[in-house]
Scaffold this motif. Structure first.
Motif, mmCIF file in Angstrom:
data_model
loop_
_atom_site.group_PDB
_atom_site.id
_atom_site.type_symbol
_atom_site.label_atom_id
_atom_site.label_comp_id
_atom_site.label_asym_id
_atom_site.label_seq_id
_atom_site.Cartn_x
_atom_site.Cartn_y
_atom_site.Cartn_z
ATOM 1 N N LYS A 1 0.825 -1.205 0.000
ATOM 2 C CA LYS A 1 0.000 0.000 0.000
ATOM 3 C C LYS A 1 0.860 1.257 0.000
ATOM 4 O O LYS A 1 0.556 2.235 -0.693
ATOM 5 C CB LYS A 1 -0.929 -0.005 1.215
ATOM 6 C CG LYS A 1 -1.852 1.202 1.285
ATOM 7 C CD LYS A 1 -2.767 1.131 2.497
ATOM 8 C CE LYS A 1 -3.685 2.352 2.564
ATOM 9 N NZ LYS A 1 -4.571 2.300 3.755
ATOM 10 N N VAL A 2 1.955 1.248 0.793
ATOM 11 C CA VAL A 2 2.852 2.402 0.849
ATOM 12 C C VAL A 2 3.398 2.732 -0.539
ATOM 13 O O VAL A 2 3.369 3.887 -0.987
ATOM 14 C CB VAL A 2 4.014 2.142 1.833
ATOM 15 C CG1 VAL A 2 5.114 3.186 1.649
ATOM 16 C CG2 VAL A 2 3.515 2.166 3.262
ATOM 17 N N ARG B 1 2.198 1.685 -3.468
ATOM 18 C CA ARG B 1 1.114 2.016 -4.410
ATOM 19 C C ARG B 1 0.732 3.482 -4.268
ATOM 20 O O ARG B 1 0.585 4.197 -5.272
ATOM 21 C CB ARG B 1 -0.101 1.117 -4.148
ATOM 22 C CG ARG B 1 -1.312 1.500 -5.010
ATOM 23 C CD ARG B 1 -2.488 0.599 -4.765
ATOM 24 N NE ARG B 1 -2.983 0.596 -3.395
ATOM 25 C CZ ARG B 1 -3.690 1.596 -2.860
ATOM 26 N NH1 ARG B 1 -3.954 2.688 -3.561
ATOM 27 N NH2 ARG B 1 -4.132 1.494 -1.614
ATOM 28 N N GLU B 2 0.580 3.938 -3.029
ATOM 29 C CA GLU B 2 0.217 5.336 -2.811
ATOM 30 C C GLU B 2 1.351 6.269 -3.209
ATOM 31 O O GLU B 2 1.103 7.380 -3.691
ATOM 32 C CB GLU B 2 -0.162 5.537 -1.344
ATOM 33 C CG GLU B 2 -1.465 4.825 -0.975
ATOM 34 C CD GLU B 2 -1.842 5.002 0.480
ATOM 35 O OE1 GLU B 2 -0.958 5.382 1.282
ATOM 36 O OE2 GLU B 2 -3.027 4.764 0.813
ATOM 37 N N ARG B 3 2.583 5.824 -3.024
ATOM 38 C CA ARG B 3 3.733 6.616 -3.473
ATOM 39 C C ARG B 3 3.697 6.812 -4.982
ATOM 40 O O ARG B 3 4.088 7.867 -5.503
ATOM 41 C CB ARG B 3 5.023 5.900 -3.058
ATOM 42 C CG ARG B 3 6.315 6.534 -3.547
ATOM 43 C CD ARG B 3 7.504 5.780 -2.956
ATOM 44 N NE ARG B 3 8.777 6.264 -3.458
ATOM 45 C CZ ARG B 3 9.414 5.744 -4.492
ATOM 46 N NH1 ARG B 3 8.884 4.696 -5.129
ATOM 47 N NH2 ARG B 3 10.574 6.225 -4.897
ATOM 48 N N LEU C 1 1.004 7.030 -6.625
ATOM 49 C CA LEU C 1 -0.241 7.760 -6.908
ATOM 50 C C LEU C 1 -1.223 6.906 -7.709
ATOM 51 O O LEU C 1 -1.890 7.381 -8.637
ATOM 52 C CB LEU C 1 0.050 9.077 -7.650
ATOM 53 C CG LEU C 1 0.993 10.061 -6.943
ATOM 54 C CD1 LEU C 1 1.223 11.298 -7.796
ATOM 55 C CD2 LEU C 1 0.435 10.440 -5.576
ATOM 56 N N THR D 1 -4.511 4.047 -7.465
ATOM 57 C CA THR D 1 -5.544 3.401 -6.661
ATOM 58 C C THR D 1 -5.417 1.897 -6.836
ATOM 59 O O THR D 1 -4.692 1.415 -7.733
ATOM 60 C CB THR D 1 -6.944 3.843 -7.109
ATOM 61 O OG1 THR D 1 -7.166 3.387 -8.447
ATOM 62 C CG2 THR D 1 -7.081 5.371 -7.053
ATOM 63 N N GLN D 2 -6.123 1.135 -6.010
ATOM 64 C CA GLN D 2 -6.132 -0.314 -6.190
ATOM 65 C C GLN D 2 -6.682 -0.687 -7.561
ATOM 66 O O GLN D 2 -6.171 -1.594 -8.213
ATOM 67 C CB GLN D 2 -6.969 -0.974 -5.092
ATOM 68 C CG GLN D 2 -6.364 -0.894 -3.707
ATOM 69 C CD GLN D 2 -7.252 -1.524 -2.651
ATOM 70 O OE1 GLN D 2 -8.437 -1.793 -2.888
ATOM 71 N NE2 GLN D 2 -6.686 -1.777 -1.468
ATOM 72 N N GLU E 1 -3.497 -6.445 0.001
ATOM 73 C CA GLU E 1 -3.197 -5.269 0.826
ATOM 74 C C GLU E 1 -3.759 -5.419 2.236
ATOM 75 O O GLU E 1 -3.182 -4.921 3.200
ATOM 76 C CB GLU E 1 -3.770 -4.003 0.177
ATOM 77 C CG GLU E 1 -2.896 -3.437 -0.914
ATOM 78 C CD GLU E 1 -3.207 -1.981 -1.223
ATOM 79 O OE1 GLU E 1 -4.024 -1.368 -0.505
ATOM 80 O OE2 GLU E 1 -2.630 -1.457 -2.194
ATOM 81 N N LEU F 1 5.728 -0.506 -9.441
ATOM 82 C CA LEU F 1 5.801 0.464 -8.349
ATOM 83 C C LEU F 1 7.216 0.946 -8.068
ATOM 84 O O LEU F 1 7.417 1.810 -7.204
ATOM 85 C CB LEU F 1 5.208 -0.151 -7.071
ATOM 86 C CG LEU F 1 3.740 -0.589 -7.180
ATOM 87 C CD1 LEU F 1 3.285 -1.219 -5.875
ATOM 88 C CD2 LEU F 1 2.854 0.590 -7.539
ATOM 89 N N SER G 1 9.777 -0.342 -6.469
ATOM 90 C CA SER G 1 9.998 -0.418 -5.018
ATOM 91 C C SER G 1 11.415 -0.849 -4.659
ATOM 92 O O SER G 1 11.671 -1.282 -3.534
ATOM 93 C CB SER G 1 8.984 -1.376 -4.376
ATOM 94 O OG SER G 1 9.178 -2.695 -4.825
ATOM 95 N N ASP H 1 8.542 7.839 0.903
ATOM 96 C CA ASP H 1 8.470 9.043 0.081
ATOM 97 C C ASP H 1 9.815 9.771 0.125
ATOM 98 O O ASP H 1 10.311 10.105 1.206
ATOM 99 C CB ASP H 1 7.367 9.968 0.600
ATOM 100 C CG ASP H 1 7.294 11.266 -0.186
ATOM 101 O OD1 ASP H 1 6.862 11.228 -1.347
ATOM 102 O OD2 ASP H 1 7.715 12.315 0.363
#
Length: 274
Positions: A22-23, A25-27, A29, A31-32, A50, A68, A70, A239
């Motif tokens: 989730k971290v 994914r939100e980084r 920008l 949505t699921q 998630e 992502l 990551s 972030d």
């Protein structure tokens, strides 16, 4: 798109993987719903992963890793999706990242960092914080903490930097005997070539760590992550702007704390006074 019909699974490590997914994914920008087609899985499957209710398939991990960006974190965490007795659920992800770190920076103003605790001090800390643990729980926690301390002498080595508020040592947690043993242990740790230990003096009018404890970690890919912990919670910070702020604050604290040599002298004086 693939979608597994297996029964939902539940474990602390699945929740940890879901939280870090989730971290990132939100980084990014996303949505699921937006992530789902990019990893070739349904929205329902992404949501279940998630939420920590479903094991992430290998191809899901690889696609999410790429989409992502990551920098290896999702892949590393997925390899250890299992419960680790003795570690708090919110800390297990960070403990896993520690094990592969290149460098690790820690600031503490509450207790001596776990990586530097003596066994007696660790026990005293655990018994002081309600609710009272069982003897079995204490044993598991101490064993996990001592196992983590093997990182101090790991090969290839990790570059460690610790900043500890002087007030933490003046508290004498566990009593004089425990504090003597703890100070001896800290002095020995500070002599390791890959460990820098600095004490933030009790009287320091300029202190960049007023917002509380923090940790910074450099991954094998030379990316930086942050970690912040509170009451029954832990937050992974990825972030870049937020991590940069933490790095600036940590750098400022290093200039405000006593030098490693002066810190070692202070520890020895404190030990001699007991």
């Amino acid at each position: 798109m693939a979608n597994s019909s297996s029964a939902p699974e539940q474990s602390d490590s699945l929740k940890a993987f879901g939280a870090v997914l989730k971290v990132f994914r939100e980084r990014a920008l996303l949505t699921q719903e937006q992530l789902a087609p990019l990893v070739c899985y349904s929205h329902a499957c992404v949501a279940s992963i998630e939420q920590g209710r479903r094991m992430p398939p290998g191809d899901f991990v690889e696609r999410a890793e790429e989409v992502l960006d990551s920098f290896g974190v999702l892949r590393a965490v997925a390899q250890h999706v299992s419960r680790r007795p003795g570690l708090a659920a919110w800390f297990r992800l960070w403990a896993q990242l520690e094990s592969a770190a290149v460098s690790l920076c820690t600031y503490e103003c509450r207790v001596v960092p776990g990586l530097l605790q003596s066994e007696a001090y660790a026990r005293a800390v655990m018994l002081n914080v309600p609710p009272p643990p069982t003897e079995e729980e204490v044993g598991e926690r101490i064993a996990a903490r001592m196992e983590r301390q093997e990182l101090l002498t790991r090969k290839p080595p990790i570059a460690f930097c610790f900043i500890i508020d002087e007030s933490v040592l003046l508290r004498h947690t566990g009593g004089a005997g425990v504090t003597r043993e703890l100070l001896d242990h800290l002095i020995a740790c500070a002599e390791l070539w890959n460990v820098e230990l600095q004490i933030m003096p009790l009287r320091q009018p300029h202190h960049a760590g007023s917002d509380g404890p923090m940790q910074l970690l450099e991954t094998p890919d030379n990316k930086w992550l942050g970690y912040s912990e509170g009451q029954k919670t832990g937050q992974l910070i990825s972030d870049p702007k937020a991590v940069s702020v933490m790095q600036m604050r940590y750098a400022k604290m290093r200039s405000q704390a006593l030098s490693p040599a002066d810190s070692a002298d202070l520890l020895k004086r404190m030990r001699g006074a007991l």
